[in-house]
Design a protein around this motif. Structure first.
Motif, short mmCIF file in Angstrom:
data_model
loop_
_atom_site.label_atom_id
_atom_site.label_comp_id
_atom_site.label_asym_id
_atom_site.label_seq_id
_atom_site.Cartn_x
_atom_site.Cartn_y
_atom_site.Cartn_z
N PHE A 207 0.86 -1.20 0.02
CA PHE A 207 -0.01 -0.04 -0.05
C PHE A 207 0.65 1.20 -0.02
O PHE A 207 0.53 2.25 -0.67
N LEU A 208 1.99 1.25 0.89
CA LEU A 208 2.71 2.56 1.05
C LEU A 208 3.69 2.66 -0.20
O LEU A 208 3.95 3.79 -0.63
N THR A 209 3.94 1.65 -1.07
CA THR A 209 4.75 1.71 -2.28
C THR A 209 3.79 2.21 -3.21
O THR A 209 4.47 3.09 -3.94
N ALA A 210 2.86 1.83 -3.40
CA ALA A 210 1.81 2.36 -4.35
C ALA A 210 1.64 3.68 -4.31
O ALA A 210 1.48 4.38 -4.85
N LEU A 211 1.26 4.05 -2.94
CA LEU A 211 1.07 5.58 -2.45
C LEU A 211 2.35 6.41 -2.99
O LEU A 211 2.10 7.33 -3.38
N GLU A 212 3.52 5.76 -2.28
CA GLU A 212 4.82 6.78 -2.71
C GLU A 212 4.69 6.82 -4.41
O GLU A 212 5.21 7.96 -4.83
N SER A 213 4.63 5.56 -5.16
CA SER A 213 4.73 5.66 -6.28
C SER A 213 3.75 6.76 -7.04
O SER A 213 3.97 7.72 -7.91
N GLY A 214 2.41 6.70 -6.46
CA GLY A 214 1.37 7.64 -6.79
C GLY A 214 1.72 9.17 -6.69
O GLY A 214 1.42 10.11 -7.66
#
Length: 250
Positions: A207-214
């Motif tokens: 979740f945090l990786t997807a958030l960071e990428s976004g």
């Protein structure tokens, strides 16, 4: 007197000072013309009517120059304290609204808001994981002693929506996913619907990786959009013209 009243008072006095300076500049120009005519060769064919006109305009300006100088001194005496007071009011307004160091903490405040929002969604995700794993654990516990098969394969967690129809395939309606090397089970399939337990750390990290990428993509798009146009001016050319307008952003 509030900021607006003081602002318009200073703007009015500033305009008055510009008008006086414009008159003084005109007087200086007439004086330069008069001196130029006086220095010309007396044998040049000058039109005496033109000379008389220039001299007359110069004499009129000289007669009013002392009056303008006195008026200018009076306006400056009234404008200076009003300007200093306005500056103090404006600096105080900016300090109250943006902080003592311009708007240097805007990024920090934005990050605080993003962090609060991310933590709120992370908390919701943790609750979802707990509920998901609780259902898987409870179904596995309660399947003890019931006829069922073990399936040594990983299955994608699916919705436990009751709209799913029971499997008509032959064999047991219950399949436990496992056992693992330690003898435990990671999930269960009942009538074709499966649920597997998930890792807190792995799920939250995803979740945090997807958030960071976004966020990186969003900031890149914002940078491209906000910096694509022409920049605002960062300098002011002082305009002595009496017609120069001083505006106030409300």
């Amino acid at each position: 007197m509030d900021n607006n009243d003081e602002f318009f008072r200073v703007a009015r006095l500033s305009r008055e000072l510009r008008e006086i300076d414009s008159e003084l500049a005109e007087a200086a120009r007439r004086r330069a013309e008069r001196e130029a005519i006086a220095n010309l060769d007396p044998h040049l064919p000058l039109v005496q009517d033109d000379v008389a006109s220039v001299v007359g305009q110069w004499e009129t300006c000289v007669a009013r120059e002392a009056e303008f100088l006195e008026s200018r001194e009076d306006v400056v005496e009234r404008l200076l304290p009003a300007f200093l007071n306005l500056a103090a009011l404006e600096f105080g307004r900016l300090d109250e609204e943006f902080g003592s160091k311009e708007w240097g903490d805007t990024a920090e405040r934005c990050l605080d808001a993003i962090e609060t929002l991310a933590q709120a969604y992370t908390h919701r995700l943790q609750q979802a994981i707990n509920q998901w794993n609780h259902v898987a654990e409870a179904l596995l516990d309660m399947s003890h002693g019931l006829p069922g098969d073990d399936a040594e394969r990983e299955m994608e967690p699916s919705s436990t929506d009751a709209s799913g129809s029971p499997s008509d395939s032959a064999g047991s309606a219950i399949r436990r996913i496992g056992p693992t090397a330690s003898g435990g089970y990671t999930g269960i399939e009942v009538n074709g619907q499966a649920i597997e337990m998930v890792s807190h750390h792995e799920t939250i990290d995803e979740f945090l990786t997807a958030l960071e990428s976004g966020m990186k993509g969003m900031l890149a798009e914002a940078r491209k959009s906000l910096l694509s146009g022409s920049d605002c001016s960062t300098e002011v050319v002082l305009d002595p013209s009496p017609s120069h307008l001083i505006w106030r952003q409300m």
